[in-house]
Design an enzyme around this catalytic site. Structure first.
Site, PDB file in Angstrom:
ATOM      1  N   SER A 218       1.116  17.463  35.872  1.00 19.27           N
ATOM      2  CA  SER A 218       0.222  18.626  36.008  1.00 19.27           C
ATOM      3  C   SER A 218       0.759  19.831  35.264  1.00 19.27           C
ATOM      4  O   SER A 218      -0.006  20.646  34.745  1.00 19.27           O
ATOM      5  CB  SER A 218       0.081  19.028  37.484  1.00 19.27           C
ATOM      6  OG  SER A 218      -1.033  18.469  38.087  1.00 19.27           O
TER       7      SER A 218
ATOM      8  N   HIS B  55      -1.189  25.337  43.472  1.00 18.46           N
ATOM      9  CA  HIS B  55      -1.293  24.484  42.287  1.00 18.46           C
ATOM     10  C   HIS B  55      -2.033  25.194  41.159  1.00 18.46           C
ATOM     11  O   HIS B  55      -1.576  25.225  40.013  1.00 18.46           O
ATOM     12  CB  HIS B  55      -1.999  23.174  42.635  1.00 18.46           C
ATOM     13  CG  HIS B  55      -1.963  22.156  41.548  1.00 18.46           C
ATOM     14  ND1 HIS B  55      -2.962  22.031  40.607  1.00 18.46           N
ATOM     15  CD2 HIS B  55      -1.046  21.206  41.238  1.00 18.46           C
ATOM     16  CE1 HIS B  55      -2.663  21.048  39.778  1.00 18.46           C
ATOM     17  NE2 HIS B  55      -1.507  20.532  40.128  1.00 18.46           N
TER      18      HIS B  55
ATOM     19  N   ASP C 136      -9.304  23.749  38.391  1.00 17.76           N
ATOM     20  CA  ASP C 136      -8.232  23.466  39.340  1.00 17.76           C
ATOM     21  C   ASP C 136      -8.592  24.134  40.655  1.00 17.76           C
ATOM     22  O   ASP C 136      -9.773  24.365  40.930  1.00 17.76           O
ATOM     23  CB  ASP C 136      -6.904  24.031  38.794  1.00 17.76           C
ATOM     24  CG  ASP C 136      -5.689  23.276  39.306  1.00 17.76           C
ATOM     25  OD1 ASP C 136      -5.394  23.380  40.510  1.00 17.76           O
ATOM     26  OD2 ASP C 136      -5.031  22.585  38.511  1.00 17.76           O
TER      27      ASP C 136
END
Length: 422
Positions: free
Chosen positions: A365, A214, A186
């Site tokens: 996600s 994120h 990620d």
């Protein structure tokens, strides 16, 4: 070989199918900052829209995102022959020998570099596209010139959710090695208190590792403790930042290198909440990691049920995860691969987003790490002969949703229904 055959049979029984491309997640707050991880733009309240209109909205958002990216980063990114964004002027190939390199050079395809990803036993060759030739045209030409090799563009993969890079001072510990059951591919991870002392990370792009909201959110949903609690609280995590500050980060080459590093360090379960098109290099890298006993859990993306399926979630043997809301209904924006394996909370999920911040987020996600953490508790080290029992235990844990038994929307059912701050 007999063990790998058994693994294939297990996956075929539990997770049939595979397919092509897609996109990713949505944050509840509609304000987002620029982010090298290329976040999905905010969407309207999809819960009030008819499903057909949702599909149209998501298709427009995806097209707008790609169009803007190709315009704003034209010096680094260009479309491949299918219109998918990829690193400008570069083709990647596997299965290439010296004679093929000479043959390619004779036609203007200069060797940029050769690389071996030790953790996967995988050799990669990168060629530069001849001057004045588009990536789309060169892709077709080199594939025809080297029919025995696997040639592709270096496609880009998208994360979705809370955008924005964080100050460098907030970065969790950086490391090049160390054993852990869980891996993450990620953006970089911040040193949030819920993750203190349990995350080691390495960069696979320019400027990486660089903490991102994120990456931090997904990490906290894996191993977070305290007020932000993950599905495998207190476990150690290896995080691979494939974005850094590079506009062309998050490419197939970076993800392949990250998989190799995680495999070298004994990771048993890896979460990839990134989505994009089918890619020959990525497909080989995923397969090599699986052959070494790694289980990969991936989000199905947020392009909606009518969109082309996302990769890597759609590769054979990858655990494809969708998201559900507080009433255990599938998110209207959730994508559908040819196989959906599990569902998990994906709406108003509480996750860390910075050095001392946490927010409630939305998207597939944030469902994927909840499944990955539970799987890692049953499968703490790579061992092909232990995959069957671990997967069977996870299936038994799943709460059936939708049609009785496994279905195309929820897979085997809901995992970690009480996770994510519900």
């Amino acid at each position: 070989m007999r063990q790998w055959t058994a693994l294939i049979l297990i996956f075929a029984a539990l997770m049939p199918g595979s397919v092509p491309r897609g996109v990713a997640q949505v944050a509840l707050p509609s304000v987002q900052l620029p982010d090298a991880t290329r976040m999905l733009p905010p969407l309207p309240n999809l819960g009030t829209e008819p499903l057909a209109r949702v599909g149209d909205t998501l298709a427009d958002v995806r097209l707008e995102r790609i169009t803007n990216l190709l315009r704003d980063q034209r010096d680094r990114i260009e479309p491949d022959r299918n219109g998918e964004p990829a690193v400008r002027g570069i083709l990647v190939a596997t299965g290439v020998d010296d004679a093929m390199i000479v043959r390619a050079a004779e036609k203007g395809f200069r060797l940029l570099d050769r690389e071996r990803i030790e953790g996967l036993g995988l050799d990669i060759v990168r060629f530069t596209v001849p001057g004045g030739r588009s990536l789309a045209r060169a892709q077709k030409q080199l594939a025809k010139l080297l029919p025995d090799a696997e040639v592709d563009a270096d496609h880009l993969y998208f994360a979705g959710g809370p955008g924005g890079l964080l100050p460098a001072a907030t970065l969790a510990a950086a490391s090049t090695s160390g054993k852990a059951s869980l891996g993450l591919i990620d953006g970089g991870v911040a040193a949030h208190p819920s993750l203190a002392g349990r995350v080691a990370q390495r960069g696979f792009a320019a400027g990486a590792p660089a903490a991102s909201r994120h990456g931090t959110a997904v990490a906290s949903l894996l191993v977070g403790t305290g007020t932000v609690r993950g599905s495998a609280p207190g476990q150690r995590l290896l995080a691979a930042d494939v974005y850094g500050t590079d506009p062309a980060g998050g490419n197939a080459s970076a993800i392949a290198r990250a998989l190799g590093w995680l495999a070298q360090n004994g990771v048993a379960v890896t979460t990839i909440s990134l989505v994009g098109p089918d890619n020959k290099l990525l497909a080989v890298a995923v397969s090599r990691a699986q052959q070494r006993g790694m289980l990969i859990v991936a989000a199905v993306g947020n392009d909606g049920p009518a969109a082309p399926p996302a990769y890597p979630a759609s590769y054979q043997g990858v655990f494809a995860v969708t998201g559900v809301d507080a009433r255990n209904r599938a998110l209207p924006e959730a994508g559908r691969a040819r196989h959906i394996d599990f569902a998990a909370p994906g709406d108003a999920v509480l996750a860390a987003t910075g050095l001392a911040s946490a927010d409630r987020l939305r998207g597939t996600s944030f469902a994927a790490p909840l499944v990955a953490g539970r799987l890692a508790l049953r499968y703490p080290a790579p061992a092909v002969d232990r995959i069957g029992p671990a997967v069977a235990a996870l299936v038994m844990e799943a709460h059936d949703l939708g049609k009785r038994g496994r279905d195309e929307i929820y897979g085997h059912g809901l995992i970690c229904g009480d996770c994510g701050g519900r």
